[in-house]
Scaffold this motif. Structure first.
Motif, mmCIF file in Angstrom:
data_model
loop_
_atom_site.group_PDB
_atom_site.id
_atom_site.type_symbol
_atom_site.label_atom_id
_atom_site.label_comp_id
_atom_site.label_asym_id
_atom_site.label_seq_id
_atom_site.Cartn_x
_atom_site.Cartn_y
_atom_site.Cartn_z
ATOM 1 N N ASN A 135 0.824 -1.210 0.000
ATOM 2 C CA ASN A 135 0.000 0.000 0.000
ATOM 3 C C ASN A 135 0.860 1.261 0.000
ATOM 4 O O ASN A 135 1.960 1.278 0.566
ATOM 5 C CB ASN A 135 -0.901 -0.014 1.245
ATOM 6 C CG ASN A 135 -1.462 1.357 1.594
ATOM 7 O OD1 ASN A 135 -0.980 1.994 2.536
ATOM 8 N ND2 ASN A 135 -2.438 1.829 0.847
ATOM 9 N N ASP A 137 -0.318 5.526 0.227
ATOM 10 C CA ASP A 137 -1.323 6.580 0.161
ATOM 11 C C ASP A 137 -0.614 7.919 0.155
ATOM 12 O O ASP A 137 -0.133 8.380 1.198
ATOM 13 C CB ASP A 137 -2.281 6.509 1.361
ATOM 14 C CG ASP A 137 -3.190 5.301 1.303
ATOM 15 O OD1 ASP A 137 -3.558 4.905 0.191
ATOM 16 O OD2 ASP A 137 -3.518 4.767 2.375
ATOM 17 N N SER A 218 -4.217 11.986 3.426
ATOM 18 C CA SER A 218 -4.490 11.144 2.264
ATOM 19 C C SER A 218 -5.808 11.557 1.627
ATOM 20 O O SER A 218 -6.685 12.140 2.279
ATOM 21 C CB SER A 218 -4.558 9.669 2.665
ATOM 22 O OG SER A 218 -5.708 9.417 3.457
ATOM 23 N N ASN A 242 -4.904 10.358 -8.182
ATOM 24 C CA ASN A 242 -5.704 9.484 -7.339
ATOM 25 C C ASN A 242 -7.005 9.130 -8.039
ATOM 26 O O ASN A 242 -7.669 10.005 -8.610
ATOM 27 C CB ASN A 242 -5.989 10.168 -6.004
ATOM 28 C CG ASN A 242 -6.636 9.252 -4.996
ATOM 29 O OD1 ASN A 242 -7.826 8.989 -5.061
ATOM 30 N ND2 ASN A 242 -5.836 8.754 -4.061
ATOM 31 N N TRP A 263 2.848 4.637 3.799
ATOM 32 C CA TRP A 263 2.870 3.329 3.158
ATOM 33 C C TRP A 263 2.834 2.225 4.205
ATOM 34 O O TRP A 263 3.117 2.449 5.375
ATOM 35 C CB TRP A 263 4.084 3.156 2.246
ATOM 36 C CG TRP A 263 5.421 3.602 2.782
ATOM 37 C CD1 TRP A 263 6.063 4.774 2.494
ATOM 38 C CD2 TRP A 263 6.299 2.880 3.670
ATOM 39 N NE1 TRP A 263 7.275 4.832 3.147
ATOM 40 C CE2 TRP A 263 7.450 3.686 3.864
ATOM 41 C CE3 TRP A 263 6.221 1.644 4.299
ATOM 42 C CZ2 TRP A 263 8.514 3.287 4.690
ATOM 43 C CZ3 TRP A 263 7.275 1.239 5.122
ATOM 44 C CH2 TRP A 263 8.405 2.064 5.292
ATOM 45 N N PHE A 302 -7.771 2.941 -0.278
ATOM 46 C CA PHE A 302 -6.362 2.660 -0.034
ATOM 47 C C PHE A 302 -5.648 2.434 -1.364
ATOM 48 O O PHE A 302 -6.148 1.731 -2.238
ATOM 49 C CB PHE A 302 -6.192 1.417 0.842
ATOM 50 C CG PHE A 302 -6.772 1.547 2.217
ATOM 51 C CD1 PHE A 302 -6.201 2.407 3.142
ATOM 52 C CD2 PHE A 302 -7.879 0.811 2.596
ATOM 53 C CE1 PHE A 302 -6.739 2.530 4.424
ATOM 54 C CE2 PHE A 302 -8.423 0.921 3.859
ATOM 55 C CZ PHE A 302 -7.845 1.787 4.777
ATOM 56 N N GLY A 303 -4.454 3.008 -1.490
ATOM 57 C CA GLY A 303 -3.697 2.860 -2.728
ATOM 58 C C GLY A 303 -2.961 1.536 -2.800
ATOM 59 O O GLY A 303 -2.369 1.069 -1.822
#
Length: 355
Positions: A135, A137, A218, A242, A263, A302-303
């Motif tokens: 992850n 963000d 975020s 995003n 992260w 969430f990225g």
């Protein structure tokens, strides 16, 4: 368990219970039944994921999703424990000091690369063998919709003409969102005031209330107020736009060379056998690639970022070096004075919070 019918679930669960009951999987059981060493039977026990933040936050939620889906991949129970305190250092230390046998996994967040420089604890990425990153963000810069700037260029220009007037809220002095704003300000050469609050939610509300002019957090944290409220997002600090806000540019698109954010990843105590690291990576990689996990992260904002053991280890080492410079420039290390107090709940570097 995902992807199995009820019979398969019962068969898998029953087999695990049988192995534990008969001793198969223990050193004695393996030696007696197969003549092989215990090192060839892994995992031989439950696997614990240590989360260094409180239950209910983003790190805890993603870790529990990982644990739930990984049980089927590893054919053993995977559970989460929360060990909080010291800006993440309590949980990091518990994971680092565990037996290096692959049965304890630390959920590592960006703070593993910052807390040693802040003088909070001496633990660093060097205390772990990296398993994977799952992850990232990036920070975002968000302002009130009534502000006299509606683009990042106008924001920078206003700050240049009015040094020290813009106050940027964050989730705690020394926390990642503070460091994100500070790096951006340094990169473009503007003078702003950093105001710490006790978490991302009150920091965002401070912009809504007019207590500050901007916040860094975020995209997921500010999304409700941007989508349905009075806030306007000017830029994200990631390499790409995003998905929640595809019309908002990155800083790099505007020739501001800043990529920074929070992260999350996994690591095991340094010295864990490489074959066990690879087994864990394979299992969690399968989870990462699953529709269930991808949908969970996407639906919750969430990225998704994927780095394997070698790449993640190199990334954490580079982050450790990068934050050393950032923290030093801010004067936030031992003896430094980078904090700003407010009546609404400022934190100091040793009290930073995270999700």
């Amino acid at each position: 368990m995902v992807g199995e019918d009820n019979d398969a679930i019962l068969e898998s669960t029953g087999r695990r219970r049988f192995l534990k009951a008969t001793g198969v999987g223990s050193a004695v059981g393996l030696a007696g039944l197969t003549g092989l060493g215990a090192a060839q039977e892994y995992p031989s026990d439950d696997i614990e994921l240590i989360v260094p933040w409180a239950a209910g936050g983003g790190t805890d939620r993603t870790a529990r999703q990982l644990a739930s889906l990984a049980e089927n991949e590893l054919d053993t129970s995977v559970f989460v424990t929360n060990q909080t305190g010291g800006s993440g250092s309590a949980g990091f230390r518990a994971a680092a000091n565990a037996e290096a046998d692959g049965h304890t996994v630390g959920v590592l967040t960006v703070e593993i690369a910052t807390i040693s420089h802040l003088g909070i604890a001496d633990i660093t990425p060097d205390d772990f063998d990296a398993v994977m990153q799952y992850n990232f963000d990036p920070a975002s810069l968000t302002v009130h919709e009534d502000a006299p700037y509606s683009t990042i260029e106008e924001f920078v220009s206003y700050a240049e003409d009015n040094p020290g007037e813009i106050r940027i809220s964050n989730s705690g002095i020394g926390a990642i969102w503070h460091l994100s704003a500070a790096q951006m300000a340094q990169q473009v050469g503007i003078d702003v005031e950093h105001i710490g609050y006790d978490g991302g939610a009150p920091a965002t509300q401070a912009v809504v209330n007019g207590e500050v002019e901007a916040t860094t957090a975020s995209a997921a944290e500010v999304a409700p107020q941007v989508q349905d409220g009075p806030l306007n997002m000017l830029a994200v600090f990631g390499e790409e736009r995003n998905d929640l806000f595809p019309d908002v540019p990155t800083l790099r698109e505007k020739d501001i060379d800043v990529t920074i954010g929070a992260w999350r990843g996994l690591g095991v105590p340094s010295g864990t056998p490489d074959e066990r690291v690879q087994t864990l990576n394979g299992a969690f990689q399968s989870v990462y690639e699953s529709d269930d996990f991808q949908s969970f992260l996407d639906e919750n904002g969430f990225g998704l970022v994927n780095r394997g053991p070698e790449e993640y280890g190199e990334f954490m080492a580079s982050e450790l070096d990068r934050f050393e410079e950032i923290v030093a420039n801010l004067g936030l290390g031992p003896g430094g004075d980078g904090g700003t107090e407010t009546e609404s709940g400022t934190t100091t570097a040793s009290e930073t919070t995270s999700s």
